[in-house]
Design an enzyme around this catalytic site. Structure first.
Site, short mmCIF file in Angstrom:
data_model
loop_
_atom_site.label_atom_id
_atom_site.label_comp_id
_atom_site.label_asym_id
_atom_site.label_seq_id
_atom_site.Cartn_x
_atom_site.Cartn_y
_atom_site.Cartn_z
CB ILE A 154 -0.97 0.00 1.20
CG1 ILE A 154 -1.96 -1.16 1.06
CG2 ILE A 154 -1.71 1.34 1.29
CD1 ILE A 154 -2.87 -1.35 2.27
CG ASP A 173 9.19 -0.32 5.93
OD1 ASP A 173 9.11 -0.85 7.07
OD2 ASP A 173 8.44 -0.62 4.99
NE ARG A 235 -5.07 -3.78 11.39
CZ ARG A 235 -5.56 -3.82 10.16
NH1 ARG A 235 -5.90 -2.70 9.55
NH2 ARG A 235 -5.71 -4.97 9.53
CG ASP A 259 -10.61 4.27 7.13
OD1 ASP A 259 -11.81 4.60 7.18
OD2 ASP A 259 -10.23 3.19 6.64
CD GLU A 264 -11.23 0.41 13.90
OE1 GLU A 264 -11.82 -0.54 13.32
OE2 GLU A 264 -10.25 0.99 13.42
CG HIS A 282 -11.48 -0.06 9.58
ND1 HIS A 282 -10.96 -0.71 10.67
CD2 HIS A 282 -10.68 -0.41 8.54
CE1 HIS A 282 -9.91 -1.44 10.30
NE2 HIS A 282 -9.74 -1.28 9.00
N GLY A 284 -11.29 1.79 4.39
CA GLY A 284 -10.17 1.71 3.46
C GLY A 284 -10.36 0.69 2.34
CB ALA A 285 -10.62 -2.90 2.32
#
Length: 316
Positions: A154, A173, A235, A259, A264, A282, A284-285
């Site tokens: 992503i 990273d 997350r 998001d 949650e 949430h 995103g997908a």
């Protein structure tokens, strides 16, 4: 080749994947509202357990899943599955992380545009009959520095899309970033502190681990550029929400878009009432294309894994 086996689908998924499983010969029970307590009593009857993010596959569920061979997550991440316990019981855990790459990436851009051009505020005010045009001086993305924390699938896709908007890219990273990719998008690689100090926008794309819990904390928020923006679609635990509240209240940062949340659905009213925070549930997908692909990908992976186990069994 037809495959024998019982599958339980514990969360809502696109029907394409269910069709693929049934066509392969598997018996599929679709129970998208099943509670964890109900699952504990039923799970012994299934070879495959399919979840999204709602259902938590705990040690107790795995202990009772005496016939389980596969636990499959229709999405990114495995933090709602006790992977350690699954490994002990020789239950394979798989996901369909690649399926949501574009959906999440496009949401990141949508949130960046919304923050930059005050879109939620403009929408609400106009619908209320308020013409606040002179108060809504926006910011262009072109030429700004986007800091990307986590350069997995992503993160890399976000970089490619942002490069198309002529943004400058900074990446961090914990694992080495592919040099050819960095060259492709003119990515500046650096440490986390430098990224946070240098970026106009910061987007998080890391998993939930002990190392990433509150990765963005009071200290990190304090060194962000004044007026910069923070986006999190990974997350909720990655950001210390109380520290974020303080940063948004004192206008240390320009705004944030979340998001995902530490709890949650989110319950922190102090966070939710802030006008320089954009919240989405949430999603995103949550695209038609993303859900179709995730469902199909996980179904194909399940079939492949079961065929492999079947072949191994026939050899012994």
């Amino acid at each position: 080749m037809q495959i024998d086996g019982n599958v339980i689908v514990c969360d809502s998924i696109d029907e394409r994947g269910i069709g693929i499983l049934k066509n392969a010969g598997l018996l599929v029970e679709y129970l998208p509202e099943i509670s964890n307590q109900e699952l504990i009593t039923k799970v012994k009857d299934y070879d495959v357990i399919i979840v999204r993010s709602r259902t938590k596959i705990t040690k107790e569920i795995i202990d009772n899943a005496t016939n389980a061979k596969i636990i499959a997550r229709v999405g990114v991440g495995l933090d709602n599955i006790d992977t350690v316990e699954a490994q002990k019981k020789n239950v394979e855990v798989i996901n369909a992380g690649e399926a949501s790459v574009n959906a999440v990436s496009e949401l990141v851009l949508g949130l960046m545009f919304s923050l930059s051009r005050n879109i939620p505020i403009a929408n609400n005010a106009t619908k209320q009959g308020k013409w606040i045009k002179k108060d809504l001086i926006g910011i262009e993305l072109k030429g700004k520095y986007l800091g990307i924390i986590g350069l997995g699938k992503i993160g890399r896709n976000v970089a490619r899309l942002a490069r198309g908007l002529r943004m400058n890219l900074i990446g961090y990273d914990v694992v080495p970033i592919d040099k050819s990719f960095a060259q492709e998008v003119s990515l500046i690689t650096t440490d986390l502190k430098t990224l946070i100090e240098s970026s106009d926008y910061i987007t998080c794309h890391v998993p939930s681990t002990e190392q990433t819990k509150h990765l963005i904390n009071k200290e990190m928020l304090s060194i962000m550029k004044k007026g910069s923006f923070l986006i999190n679609t990974s997350r909720g635990e990655v950001i210390d929400e109380q520290a974020l509240i303080d940063g948004l209240k004192n206008k240390k940062i320009g705004g944030a878009a979340l998001d995902v949340y530490e709890i949650e659905p989110p319950t922190n009213k102090e966070l939710l009432v802030l006008d320089n925070l954009i919240c989405t549930p949430h999603i995103g997908a949550q695209t038609k294309e993303g859900q179709e692909l995730a469902s199909s990908v996980i179904a194909e992976k399940i079939i492949q894994k079961l065929l492999e186990r079947q072949a191994e069994s026939n050899q012994t």
